[in-house]
Scaffold this active site. Structure first.
Site, PDB file in Angstrom:
ATOM      1  CE1 TYR A 154      -4.179   1.780   0.499  1.00 33.29           C
ATOM      2  CE2 TYR A 154      -2.976   3.025   2.168  1.00 33.29           C
ATOM      3  CZ  TYR A 154      -4.086   2.872   1.353  1.00 33.29           C
ATOM      4  OH  TYR A 154      -5.104   3.791   1.395  1.00 33.29           O
ATOM      5  CE  LYS A 158      -3.652   4.782  -1.481  1.00 34.89           C
ATOM      6  NZ  LYS A 158      -4.730   5.294  -2.335  1.00 34.89           N
TER       7      LYS A 158
END
Length: 242
Positions: A154, A158
């Site tokens: 993640y 991002k």
């Protein structure tokens, strides 16, 4: 294109995406919503958007599939007559310590959270260049700035969105296309429902979790008013990352 400006928002049937759709609809934007699977939530969002007096339609497709993104975007451009704002919001988590993370969970998060932004931006960019205007907003995260144990996939996705944002801002600025990222902190959504709000608030200077509307208002500002802002990462995190 009709009188209203048009916004495409991915992952907009619930949570932050839904809040962004409602906020832009209140500002008079027609809204195209992408969603992955929850028909009931998508239909409810569309009903709520139409109640605000704007045109709204939901498109069910997998944002991790380039061909699906291209096809859906072509349908949206045809039906709505164009696009002014793209919000790359769709995201998933597959958390786990890096030593135990398998390739499937790595790739699922990269594909949905990062590759989708490339696919969707790629699908709208010719239209924006031709009209010499446009706004792309990528939904990053504070973990893309500072990292987070148990979220290597993640965090990488991002952080990748931040690099994409800065590069596109430089490439597209001369065509009056602005590209920015928002880095939300801990926002009360389905994705954070397992967190203890009181415990998390101890680490936040403003002493509370954020609401989806906090992000939505920032999206509206960047879309409507931040006309000299591009290539930036706007932290909306209650002061968590300073």
């Amino acid at each position: 294109m009709g009188e209203n400006k048009v916004a495409i928002i991915t992952g907009a049937s619930r949570g932050i995406g839904r809040a962004c759709a409602l906020e832009l609809a209140k500002a008079g934007y027609d809204i195209a919503v992408s969603y992955a699977g929850n028909d009931e939530a998508a239909n409810k969002t569309i009903d709520d958007l139409k109640a605000l007096g704007v045109k709204a339609k939901a498109y069910k497709f997998n944002v991790a599939d380039k061909e699906a993104c291209t096809k859906a975007t072509e349908e949206i451009l045809s039906e709505f007559g164009g696009v002014d704002v793209l919000v790359n919001n769709a995201g998933i988590t597959r958390d786990g310590l890096f030593m135990r993370m398998n390739a499937e969970n790595w790739e699922a998060v990269i594909n949905t959270n990062l590759n989708s932004a490339f696919y969707m931006s790629n699908a709208v960019i010719k239209t924006m260049v031709k009209q010499r205007s446009g706004c792309i907003i990528n939904m990053s995260s504070i973990v893309g700035v500072m990292g987070n144990a148990g979220q290597a996939n993640y965090s990488a996705a991002k952080a990748g969105l931040i690099g994409l944002t800065k590069t596109l801002a430089k490439e597209l600025g001369s065509r009056n296309i602005r590209v920015n990222a928002i880095a939300p902190g801990f926002i009360q959504t389905d994705m954070t429902k397992d967190l203890d709000p009181e415990k998390m608030s101890e680490h936040i200077p403003l002493k509370r979790l954020g609401q989806p509307e906090d992000i939505a208002k920032t999206v509206k500002f960047l879309a409507q008013d931040g006309l000299y802002i591009t290539g930036q990462v706007i932290g909306v995190d209650g002061g968590l990352v300073v």
